[in-house]
Design a protein around this motif. Structure first.
Motif, PDB file in Angstrom:
ATOM      1  N   ASN A  53       0.833  -1.204   0.000  1.00 31.23           N
ATOM      2  CA  ASN A  53       0.000   0.000   0.000  1.00 31.23           C
ATOM      3  C   ASN A  53       0.871   1.258   0.000  1.00 31.23           C
ATOM      4  OD1 ASN A  53      -2.564  -1.429   0.279  1.00 31.23           O
ATOM      5  ND2 ASN A  53      -1.867  -1.925   2.342  1.00 31.23           N
ATOM      6  N   PRO A  54       0.379   2.358  -0.555  1.00 27.94           N
ATOM      7  CA  PRO A  54       1.184   3.592  -0.626  1.00 27.94           C
ATOM      8  C   PRO A  54       1.121   4.415   0.653  1.00 27.94           C
ATOM      9  CG  PRO A  54      -0.886   3.929  -1.741  1.00 27.94           C
ATOM     10  CD  PRO A  54      -0.884   2.493  -1.292  1.00 27.94           C
ATOM     11  N   TRP A  55       1.505   3.793   1.783  1.00 29.74           N
ATOM     12  CA  TRP A  55       1.398   4.515   3.052  1.00 29.74           C
ATOM     13  C   TRP A  55       2.741   5.072   3.529  1.00 29.74           C
ATOM     14  CZ3 TRP A  55      -0.563  -0.314   6.250  1.00 29.74           C
ATOM     15  CH2 TRP A  55       0.366  -1.360   6.141  1.00 29.74           C
ATOM     16  N   TYR A  56       3.839   4.499   3.049  1.00 26.31           N
ATOM     17  CA  TYR A  56       5.158   5.012   3.442  1.00 26.31           C
ATOM     18  C   TYR A  56       5.625   6.080   2.450  1.00 26.31           C
ATOM     19  CZ  TYR A  56      10.105   5.189   4.554  1.00 26.31           C
ATOM     20  OH  TYR A  56      11.363   5.633   4.878  1.00 26.31           O
ATOM     21  N   THR A  57       5.627   5.739   1.175  1.00 28.20           N
ATOM     22  CA  THR A  57       5.797   6.723   0.103  1.00 28.20           C
ATOM     23  C   THR A  57       4.693   6.464  -0.916  1.00 28.20           C
ATOM     24  OG1 THR A  57       7.220   5.393  -1.352  1.00 28.20           O
ATOM     25  CG2 THR A  57       8.305   6.630   0.431  1.00 28.20           C
ATOM     26  N   GLU A  58       4.734   7.211  -2.017  1.00 31.65           N
ATOM     27  CA  GLU A  58       3.702   7.053  -3.039  1.00 31.65           C
ATOM     28  C   GLU A  58       3.800   5.699  -3.755  1.00 31.65           C
ATOM     29  OE1 GLU A  58       5.051  11.324  -2.714  1.00 31.65           O
ATOM     30  OE2 GLU A  58       5.991   9.364  -2.913  1.00 31.65           O
ATOM     31  N   GLU A  59       4.970   5.107  -3.733  1.00 33.24           N
ATOM     32  CA  GLU A  59       5.179   3.856  -4.466  1.00 33.24           C
ATOM     33  C   GLU A  59       4.506   2.670  -3.777  1.00 33.24           C
ATOM     34  OE1 GLU A  59       9.292   3.334  -6.431  1.00 33.24           O
ATOM     35  OE2 GLU A  59       9.667   4.740  -4.787  1.00 33.24           O
ATOM     36  N   THR A  60       4.108   1.711  -4.594  1.00 33.72           N
ATOM     37  CA  THR A  60       3.645   0.416  -4.102  1.00 33.72           C
ATOM     38  C   THR A  60       4.429  -0.666  -4.842  1.00 33.72           C
ATOM     39  OG1 THR A  60       1.929   0.047  -5.777  1.00 33.72           O
ATOM     40  CG2 THR A  60       1.310   1.363  -3.845  1.00 33.72           C
ATOM     41  N   THR A  61       4.302  -1.884  -4.376  1.00 38.17           N
ATOM     42  CA  THR A  61       4.985  -2.983  -5.046  1.00 38.17           C
ATOM     43  C   THR A  61       4.615  -3.025  -6.533  1.00 38.17           C
ATOM     44  OG1 THR A  61       4.761  -4.229  -2.975  1.00 38.17           O
ATOM     45  CG2 THR A  61       5.487  -5.453  -4.924  1.00 38.17           C
ATOM     46  N   LYS A  62       3.320  -2.910  -6.821  1.00 36.82           N
ATOM     47  CA  LYS A  62       2.858  -3.014  -8.211  1.00 36.82           C
ATOM     48  C   LYS A  62       3.315  -1.833  -9.065  1.00 36.82           C
ATOM     49  CE  LYS A  62      -1.258  -5.861  -7.369  1.00 36.82           C
ATOM     50  NZ  LYS A  62      -2.739  -5.945  -7.485  1.00 36.82           N
ATOM     51  N   THR A  63       3.211  -0.624  -8.535  1.00 35.89           N
ATOM     52  CA  THR A  63       3.599   0.533  -9.348  1.00 35.89           C
ATOM     53  C   THR A  63       5.103   0.545  -9.594  1.00 35.89           C
ATOM     54  OG1 THR A  63       3.838   2.007  -7.418  1.00 35.89           O
ATOM     55  CG2 THR A  63       1.677   1.910  -8.481  1.00 35.89           C
ATOM     56  N   ALA A  64       5.882   0.136  -8.601  1.00 33.21           N
ATOM     57  CA  ALA A  64       7.335   0.116  -8.770  1.00 33.21           C
ATOM     58  C   ALA A  64       7.757  -0.926  -9.806  1.00 33.21           C
ATOM     59  CB  ALA A  64       8.008  -0.162  -7.428  1.00 33.21           C
ATOM     60  N   ILE A  65       7.109  -2.086  -9.778  1.00 33.69           N
ATOM     61  CA  ILE A  65       7.423  -3.122 -10.773  1.00 33.69           C
ATOM     62  C   ILE A  65       7.087  -2.619 -12.176  1.00 33.69           C
ATOM     63  CG2 ILE A  65       6.726  -5.395 -11.630  1.00 33.69           C
ATOM     64  CD1 ILE A  65       6.454  -6.263  -8.692  1.00 33.69           C
ATOM     65  N   LEU A  66       5.980  -1.896 -12.303  1.00 33.93           N
ATOM     66  CA  LEU A  66       5.595  -1.324 -13.593  1.00 33.93           C
ATOM     67  C   LEU A  66       6.674  -0.355 -14.092  1.00 33.93           C
ATOM     68  CD1 LEU A  66       3.376  -0.911 -15.788  1.00 33.93           C
ATOM     69  CD2 LEU A  66       2.520   0.963 -14.380  1.00 33.93           C
ATOM     70  N   ILE A  67       7.159   0.502 -13.199  1.00 32.24           N
ATOM     71  CA  ILE A  67       8.205   1.463 -13.574  1.00 32.24           C
ATOM     72  C   ILE A  67       9.484   0.727 -13.982  1.00 32.24           C
ATOM     73  CG2 ILE A  67       9.742   3.264 -12.682  1.00 32.24           C
ATOM     74  CD1 ILE A  67       6.985   4.306 -13.300  1.00 32.24           C
ATOM     75  N   ILE A  68       9.833  -0.310 -13.245  1.00 34.47           N
ATOM     76  CA  ILE A  68      11.036  -1.085 -13.573  1.00 34.47           C
ATOM     77  C   ILE A  68      10.925  -1.694 -14.961  1.00 34.47           C
ATOM     78  CG2 ILE A  68      12.327  -3.194 -13.000  1.00 34.47           C
ATOM     79  CD1 ILE A  68      11.748  -2.562 -10.034  1.00 34.47           C
ATOM     80  N   LYS A  69       9.807  -2.335 -15.246  1.00 30.70           N
ATOM     81  CA  LYS A  69       9.641  -3.057 -16.506  1.00 30.70           C
ATOM     82  C   LYS A  69       9.469  -2.120 -17.696  1.00 30.70           C
ATOM     83  CE  LYS A  69       6.612  -6.352 -16.390  1.00 30.70           C
ATOM     84  NZ  LYS A  69       5.366  -7.084 -16.060  1.00 30.70           N
ATOM     85  N   ASP A  70       8.653  -1.080 -17.535  1.00 31.27           N
ATOM     86  CA  ASP A  70       8.299  -0.236 -18.674  1.00 31.27           C
ATOM     87  C   ASP A  70       9.245   0.931 -18.903  1.00 31.27           C
ATOM     88  OD1 ASP A  70       6.186  -1.933 -18.865  1.00 31.27           O
ATOM     89  OD2 ASP A  70       4.613  -0.433 -18.547  1.00 31.27           O
ATOM     90  N   HIS A  71      10.025   1.310 -17.886  1.00 29.57           N
ATOM     91  CA  HIS A  71      10.852   2.502 -18.019  1.00 29.57           C
ATOM     92  C   HIS A  71      12.337   2.273 -17.684  1.00 29.57           C
ATOM     93  CE1 HIS A  71       7.276   5.007 -18.671  1.00 29.57           C
ATOM     94  NE2 HIS A  71       6.710   4.304 -17.706  1.00 29.57           N
ATOM     95  N   LEU A  72      12.623   1.738 -16.501  1.00 29.82           N
ATOM     96  CA  LEU A  72      14.017   1.668 -16.064  1.00 29.82           C
ATOM     97  C   LEU A  72      14.844   0.644 -16.834  1.00 29.82           C
ATOM     98  CD1 LEU A  72      13.547   2.052 -12.193  1.00 29.82           C
ATOM     99  CD2 LEU A  72      13.848   3.823 -13.935  1.00 29.82           C
ATOM    100  N   LEU A  73      14.356  -0.572 -16.947  1.00 26.10           N
ATOM    101  CA  LEU A  73      15.124  -1.586 -17.667  1.00 26.10           C
ATOM    102  C   LEU A  73      15.334  -1.211 -19.139  1.00 26.10           C
ATOM    103  CD1 LEU A  73      13.806  -4.939 -16.125  1.00 26.10           C
ATOM    104  CD2 LEU A  73      15.969  -3.777 -15.683  1.00 26.10           C
ATOM    105  N   PRO A  74      14.315  -0.698 -19.847  1.00 24.11           N
ATOM    106  CA  PRO A  74      14.569  -0.263 -21.224  1.00 24.11           C
ATOM    107  C   PRO A  74      15.629   0.825 -21.332  1.00 24.11           C
ATOM    108  CG  PRO A  74      12.214  -0.521 -20.873  1.00 24.11           C
ATOM    109  CD  PRO A  74      12.869  -0.659 -19.523  1.00 24.11           C
ATOM    110  N   MET A  75      15.793   1.637 -20.274  1.00 22.48           N
ATOM    111  CA  MET A  75      16.766   2.731 -20.320  1.00 22.48           C
ATOM    112  C   MET A  75      18.208   2.238 -20.261  1.00 22.48           C
ATOM    113  SD  MET A  75      14.882   5.596 -17.932  1.00 22.48           S
ATOM    114  CE  MET A  75      16.097   6.864 -18.230  1.00 22.48           C
ATOM    115  N   ILE A  76      18.425   1.022 -19.763  1.00 18.69           N
ATOM    116  CA  ILE A  76      19.796   0.519 -19.701  1.00 18.69           C
ATOM    117  C   ILE A  76      20.058  -0.560 -20.749  1.00 18.69           C
ATOM    118  CG2 ILE A  76      20.036   1.071 -17.254  1.00 18.69           C
ATOM    119  CD1 ILE A  76      19.648  -1.889 -16.605  1.00 18.69           C
ATOM    120  N   LYS A  77      19.093  -0.786 -21.614  1.00 19.46           N
ATOM    121  CA  LYS A  77      19.271  -1.756 -22.692  1.00 19.46           C
ATOM    122  C   LYS A  77      20.362  -1.274 -23.648  1.00 19.46           C
ATOM    123  CE  LYS A  77      16.737  -4.213 -26.322  1.00 19.46           C
ATOM    124  NZ  LYS A  77      15.411  -4.428 -26.967  1.00 19.46           N
ATOM    125  N   SER A  78      21.336  -2.119 -23.891  1.00 23.69           N
ATOM    126  CA  SER A  78      22.450  -1.844 -24.820  1.00 23.69           C
ATOM    127  C   SER A  78      23.344  -0.697 -24.370  1.00 23.69           C
ATOM    128  CB  SER A  78      21.916  -1.555 -26.235  1.00 23.69           C
ATOM    129  OG  SER A  78      21.161  -2.659 -26.716  1.00 23.69           O
TER     130      SER A  78
END
Length: 370
Positions: A53-78
């Motif tokens: 749940n977003p009670w500590y910061t705005e992030e949640t497990t699901k939203t962070a995984i989405l950011i990792i898959k859709d944004h962060l990992l593609p940014m370090i590709k190649s």
């Protein structure tokens, strides 16, 4: 060095005991382990420690995984990586999402430490072979139960105890613990549960020789914390509103706090955590390593960071058996005379327990990056 593949392990790990804070109640820790593989086949591990749940910061497990898959990992590709600090620079274009960034960045640090043939603690400049650690105790409805819990942790060797507090569960609990443990290094964590109008509570807490009072006010506030610090002698520690070195500099300029809880996940990774630790050391602020209910991988990263000389106060790192019946690493981090021994294997220094990882894993995703 190139990252050619990532694997995400979605885990649910039941807590040994229900943990209650000013935010709410936790019974399970939902987390994600990220494994990165370099073009030379070197594996590095990071841990996503956002909550369900977003009670500590705005992030949640699901939203962070989405950011990792859709944004962060593609940014370090190649991308040809020459050192782990590049990740911090590459991810600057993404606002916030520090825990998602940290999960990827810490895995990259693990890869580089292994490539260099060093333990991560050495690679980070750590000097301590044993680090002093403390423990965090959730809110207990019964003061006698609280005393029993604290007594157990003291007997296990923890050198510092932190009590979670909230309005109505504060002065009486602290008084009970201080009477039973007059020499214990004791602090409290309010998790932003109070307002300026509660000044009387803090005036009372100021009489109990506390090591510090953590995050009494709002998660974006620096002004009211500065006001409170002028009213009491006990050092104020900031946690939730520290996301970067810039936040620490603001706290220092305004005299909002005398201590900073440095959580790798909350500040976006080890690179920013190192900058914060250096600033604190150079500006007379206490730096200590906080915890996020980590499993063994996140705990290993915390220990490596806390082995640096800047960390002069016992962190919320604790033993492997503090939260979970079974960890995801082989061997355990144990408390011995209030300290944990820094692992000296390559990288994070611990071996992944594949059987345990599979036991907790609800889903696994493989992502090819080249």
């Amino acid at each position: 060095m190139f990252i050619k593949q990532a694997t995400l392990y979605h885990l649910v790990m039941p807590l040994k005991e229900t943990f209650k804070t000013g935010y709410g109640v936790m019974k399970d820790k939902h987390l994600c382990i990220i494994k990165l593989v370099s073009n030379d086949g070197i594996e590095g591990y990071g841990e996503l420690d956002a909550f369900l749940n977003p009670w500590y910061t705005e992030e949640t497990t699901k939203t962070a995984i989405l950011i990792i898959k859709d944004h962060l990992l593609p940014m370090i590709k190649s991308v040809n990586l020459e050192n782990p600090t590049q990740i911090n620079q590459i991810f600057q274009v993404i606002r916030g999402n520090e825990m998602a960034k940290s999960a990827v960045e810490t895995a990259v640090w693990d890869v580089f430490a292994k490539i260099s043939g060093q333990p991560l603690t050495t690679y980070l400049g750590g000097e301590l072979s044993d680090i002093s650690v403390g423990v965090s105790v959730g809110i207990k409805e019964n003061s006698d139960e609280l005393v029993k819990v604290v007594r157990r942790y003291v007997s296990e060797g923890y050198s510092r105890v932190k009590l979670k507090i909230k309005p109505g569960f504060d002065v009486e609990q602290v008084d009970k613990i201080r009477r039973n443990f007059p020499n214990l290094s004791l602090m409290v964590d309010a998790n932003s549960s109070y307002r300026k109008s509660d000044i009387a509570v803090f005036k009372q807490l100021d009489q109990y020789s506390l090591a510090m009072i953590e995050q009494p006010f709002g998660v974006t506030d620096f002004v009211d914390h500065a006001w409170l610090q002028k009213q009491i002698q006990t050092p104020i520690c900031l946690d939730e509103n520290i996301r970067s070195l810039a936040d620490v500099r603001q706290a220092s300029e305004l005299n909002s706090a005398k201590a900073i809880n440095v959580k790798i996940a909350r500040v976006g990774g080890l690179t920013e955590a190192l900058k914060i630790a250096t600033f604190c050391s150079e500006n007379g602020m206490i730096a200590w390593c906080g915890g996020m209910f980590e499993a063994g991988i996140g705990r290993a990263h915390n220990i490596a960071l806390a082995s640096r000389a800047e960390f002069t106060f016992p962190g919320d790192i604790s033993a492997s058996n503090r939260y979970f019946e079974r960890d995801i690493i082989k061997g355990e981090f144990r408390i011995n005379n209030g300290k944990i021994t820094t692992p000296m294997g390559l990288g994070i220094g611990v071996e992944i327990d594949r059987e345990s990882l599979d036991f907790y894993c609800k889903r696994r995703e493989n992502i090819v990056l080249n």
